[in-house]
Motif scaffolding. Sequence first.
Motif, short mmCIF file in Angstrom:
data_model
loop_
_atom_site.label_atom_id
_atom_site.label_comp_id
_atom_site.label_asym_id
_atom_site.label_seq_id
_atom_site.Cartn_x
_atom_site.Cartn_y
_atom_site.Cartn_z
N ASP A 1 -65.04 -19.06 7.06
CA ASP A 1 -65.95 -18.60 8.11
C ASP A 1 -67.04 -17.70 7.55
OD1 ASP A 1 -64.65 -20.00 10.15
OD2 ASP A 1 -63.24 -18.36 10.52
N GLN A 2 -66.68 -16.84 6.60
CA GLN A 2 -67.69 -16.01 5.93
C GLN A 2 -68.73 -16.90 5.26
OE1 GLN A 2 -65.63 -13.49 3.17
NE2 GLN A 2 -64.68 -12.26 4.77
N PHE B 1 -73.03 -17.48 5.75
CA PHE B 1 -74.04 -17.40 4.70
C PHE B 1 -74.72 -18.72 4.41
CE2 PHE B 1 -71.95 -13.37 3.90
CZ PHE B 1 -73.04 -12.56 3.66
N GLU B 2 -73.99 -19.82 4.53
CA GLU B 2 -74.57 -21.12 4.19
C GLU B 2 -75.26 -21.79 5.37
OE1 GLU B 2 -71.39 -23.41 2.50
OE2 GLU B 2 -71.53 -22.38 0.57
N ASN B 3 -74.86 -21.47 6.59
CA ASN B 3 -75.42 -22.15 7.76
C ASN B 3 -76.24 -21.25 8.67
OD1 ASN B 3 -74.17 -24.97 7.62
ND2 ASN B 3 -72.44 -23.64 7.26
N LEU C 1 -68.02 -5.25 2.71
CA LEU C 1 -69.29 -5.85 2.33
C LEU C 1 -69.16 -6.56 1.00
CD1 LEU C 1 -72.29 -6.26 3.02
CD2 LEU C 1 -72.74 -4.37 1.50
N ASN C 2 -68.47 -5.95 0.06
CA ASN C 2 -68.28 -6.59 -1.24
C ASN C 2 -67.60 -7.94 -1.08
OD1 ASN C 2 -69.49 -4.47 -2.56
ND2 ASN C 2 -67.58 -3.39 -2.91
N GLU C 3 -66.64 -8.04 -0.17
CA GLU C 3 -65.99 -9.31 0.11
C GLU C 3 -66.98 -10.32 0.68
OE1 GLU C 3 -62.52 -9.43 2.61
OE2 GLU C 3 -61.64 -7.77 1.51
N LEU C 4 -67.87 -9.85 1.55
CA LEU C 4 -68.81 -10.75 2.22
C LEU C 4 -69.77 -11.41 1.24
CD1 LEU C 4 -69.83 -8.70 5.38
CD2 LEU C 4 -68.39 -10.73 5.31
N VAL C 5 -70.23 -10.67 0.25
CA VAL C 5 -71.29 -11.19 -0.61
C VAL C 5 -70.84 -11.58 -2.01
CG1 VAL C 5 -73.09 -9.95 0.63
CG2 VAL C 5 -72.01 -8.88 -1.34
#
Length: 163
Positions: free
Chosen positions: A84-85, A89-91, A115-119
Amino acid sequence: MKSVHPYCFSGVGPLGETLKLFKSEKLVVEYVAEEKTLIVGWKGKVKSEELRNGYDELLELVHRLRPRKWQLDLTKRDKLKKKDQRWIFENFLPKVLRAVNDDVFMAVIVPVIMLNELVSELSGDELMHKGNFLIMQNFMYREEGQRWLNEMEMIKLGANKVS
C-alpha cells in the motif's frame, strides 16, 4: 465514504478558517484558504481498499484545488502494508504532480522512524514530473510543518521572480 459539500465552512482551526472538504471514518480532508494548504488526516487501521478509495476522493479534490502545499497527518494512522505504501508512491503521488503541474510541498506529520520506512525503497523518479518535484519533509508538529510549507512557498516565489 461520506463526502461533504466541497466548500463547507467548518470553523477556525490553529491555521485559520478551515473548510472541511471530505470526511469518512478513516480520512478527513480540509483546506485552509489563508495558508493555501490542504490538510489530509488518516486514522486507525486502513485496509487497502479504504486507502485507495480515500486517495481517489482526494485526487478529485486535487484536480479542483491544485494545492501546492500539503500537510499529511499520519500520527493517528496505523502502519500500512508495504504494497500500500508503494501504491501511494507509484500511483497516487505521480497523479498529484500531473494534476497540480507545479512543485508540491508536503509536510508529513509523523514520527521520524515512520518516514524512513515510507521513502526507503524509492528511486526518486516517482516524485518528479516534467521538471516539477514533490518534496516531502518530516515534522512532529503541524505548526512546524506549516512554517516549512510557507518558507518553501516564499523560496519558490522568489526563484520565479529571478528567472
